[in-house]
Scaffold this active site. Structure first.
Site, short mmCIF file in Angstrom:
data_model
loop_
_atom_site.label_atom_id
_atom_site.label_comp_id
_atom_site.label_asym_id
_atom_site.label_seq_id
_atom_site.Cartn_x
_atom_site.Cartn_y
_atom_site.Cartn_z
N TRP A 81 -7.46 5.00 9.40
CA TRP A 81 -8.56 4.61 10.28
C TRP A 81 -9.70 5.62 10.31
O TRP A 81 -10.77 5.31 10.86
CB TRP A 81 -8.04 4.40 11.71
CG TRP A 81 -7.24 3.14 11.83
CD1 TRP A 81 -5.87 3.03 11.92
CD2 TRP A 81 -7.73 1.80 11.85
NE1 TRP A 81 -5.49 1.71 12.00
CE2 TRP A 81 -6.62 0.94 11.95
CE3 TRP A 81 -9.01 1.25 11.78
CZ2 TRP A 81 -6.75 -0.44 12.01
CZ3 TRP A 81 -9.14 -0.12 11.83
CH2 TRP A 81 -8.04 -0.96 11.94
N LYS B 81 0.83 -1.20 0.00
CA LYS B 81 0.00 0.00 0.00
C LYS B 81 0.86 1.25 0.00
O LYS B 81 1.83 1.36 0.75
CB LYS B 81 -0.91 0.01 1.23
CG LYS B 81 -1.86 1.21 1.28
CD LYS B 81 -2.75 1.15 2.52
CE LYS B 81 -3.70 2.32 2.57
NZ LYS B 81 -4.58 2.29 3.78
N HIS C 180 -0.61 0.33 15.22
CA HIS C 180 -1.85 0.98 14.81
C HIS C 180 -2.71 1.30 16.03
O HIS C 180 -3.32 2.37 16.11
CB HIS C 180 -2.62 0.08 13.84
CG HIS C 180 -2.12 0.17 12.44
ND1 HIS C 180 -2.92 0.56 11.38
CD2 HIS C 180 -0.90 -0.08 11.91
CE1 HIS C 180 -2.21 0.55 10.26
NE2 HIS C 180 -0.98 0.15 10.56
N LYS D 157 -13.33 4.44 9.33
CA LYS D 157 -13.98 3.56 10.30
C LYS D 157 -14.46 4.33 11.52
O LYS D 157 -15.49 3.99 12.13
CB LYS D 157 -13.01 2.44 10.73
CG LYS D 157 -12.75 1.42 9.63
CD LYS D 157 -11.95 0.25 10.16
CE LYS D 157 -11.73 -0.80 9.08
NZ LYS D 157 -12.98 -1.44 8.67
N SER E 212 -0.98 -12.45 3.60
CA SER E 212 0.22 -12.40 4.44
C SER E 212 0.49 -13.72 5.16
O SER E 212 1.65 -14.06 5.41
CB SER E 212 0.10 -11.25 5.46
OG SER E 212 -0.99 -11.45 6.34
N LYS F 34 -6.79 1.75 -8.05
CA LYS F 34 -6.09 0.51 -8.37
C LYS F 34 -5.99 0.32 -9.89
O LYS F 34 -7.01 0.32 -10.58
CB LYS F 34 -6.82 -0.68 -7.76
CG LYS F 34 -6.93 -0.61 -6.25
CD LYS F 34 -7.85 -1.70 -5.71
CE LYS F 34 -8.10 -1.52 -4.23
NZ LYS F 34 -9.08 -2.49 -3.69
N CYS G 188 -0.68 -0.26 5.88
CA CYS G 188 -1.23 -1.61 5.98
C CYS G 188 -0.40 -2.48 6.93
O CYS G 188 0.77 -2.76 6.67
CB CYS G 188 -1.27 -2.26 4.60
SG CYS G 188 -1.75 -3.99 4.61
N VAL H 147 -3.52 -5.97 -0.82
CA VAL H 147 -2.08 -6.11 -0.64
C VAL H 147 -1.85 -6.75 0.73
O VAL H 147 -2.73 -6.67 1.60
CB VAL H 147 -1.38 -4.75 -0.74
CG1 VAL H 147 -1.36 -4.23 -2.17
CG2 VAL H 147 -2.01 -3.71 0.19
#
Length: 270
Positions: free
Chosen positions: A264, A66, A217, A267, A131, A105, A78, A118
């Site tokens: 964030w 990202k 985060h 959200k 991942s 994208k 990310c 990603v």
């Protein structure tokens, strides 16, 4: 740009599991070489001194990550991308990042992964996503230094991230989301007290590389949006975070705080 002299030592070639091989068949596509608003690349250069062995250190591994939304040509926020980059760093593997604007994208990227997520990494001629799959593949292909963790410890701290998100999104102080997060952090505090300084003891493991970015985060987002911080009553959580965040591998791969805040915002405000 990170420059480090390393001497990777690999004692034997490693054969990938059938599960990993299945994912390796996901897709094969050459990346474009042009630089555009939706495509950035940064070469992480290493001065490598190789030991002759059954498996040699490869050319830089190509990985799509990202892109920052606040600064051009920088890594974005990310935590799953950082998990893979941490694995590459801890294993002293050279890599070549491609920064992808997830808000715009490009078609070539969607061909690599129809979901448009990603990280995506290239192993030989195949592109692999997820991942979990990527880090398992890296462990199998490049077992030194080992990052594997015993199954009984693999889930330690695994619920912290989901309870953090619940608390971050909450608009009701009495809904129990803060306490749910504190319960998970308290359990983790007790584990590190008895088993630390890392999840698997004295050496960093794959579990730490998965959890560390999520705690980063947590610290930034809750501090910014709720003025909330890990309490002093959880000293082992705080010392763990300090230990992880200060590692060279983490410093080399962390997102800018501004990107974490921006990432964030939907959200929190949504």
């Amino acid at each position: 740009m990170s420059i480090a002299r390393i001497q990777p030592t690999v004692t034997a070639a490693c054969v990938l599991s059938s599960t990993i091989k299945h994912h390796f068949g996901l897709t094969s596509l050459h990346l474009p070489t042009n630089h555009s608003a939706a495509f950035r690349r940064q070469r992480i250069k290493r001065n490598l001194t190789l030991s002759m062995s059954a498996t040699s250190v490869p050319d830089p591994l190509e990985i799509c990550v990202k892109a920052s939304v606040t600064v051009p040509d920088k890594l974005g926020d990310c935590p799953f991308c950082q998990r893979v980059l941490l694995t590459l760093e801890e294993k002293n593997l050279p890599y070549d990042m491609k920064f992808v604007d997830l808000g715009n994208k490009p078609e070539w990227f969607l061909k690599l992964n129809a979901e448009g997520k990603v990280p995506v990494i290239k192993f030989e001629e195949n592109w692999v996503s997820d991942s979990d799959v990527i880090t398992q593949a890296l462990e199998e292909k490049f077992p030194d230094p080992p990052l594997a963790i015993p199954p009984e410890k693999a889930s330690v701290g695994s619920k912290i991230f989901s309870t953090f998100i619940g608390f971050l999104k909450s608009k009701d102080p009495g809904d129990g989301t803060e306490q749910a997060l504190l319960d998970e952090l308290s359990a983790f505090n007790n584990h590190i007290k008895e088993n630390g300084p890392f999840i698997n003891g004295e050496r960093v493991s794959a579990a730490d590389l998965a959890l560390g970015p999520k705690l980063y985060h947590l610290e930034i987002a809750l501090g910014h949006y709720k003025n909330w911080f890990v309490p002093e009553s959880l000293p082992y959580v705080k010392s763990y975070m300090k230990e992880i965040f200060s590692r060279d591998s983490f410093v080399n791969t962390r997102a800018l705080p501004e990107d974490v805040v921006a990432g964030w915002r939907p959200k929190v405000m949504g």
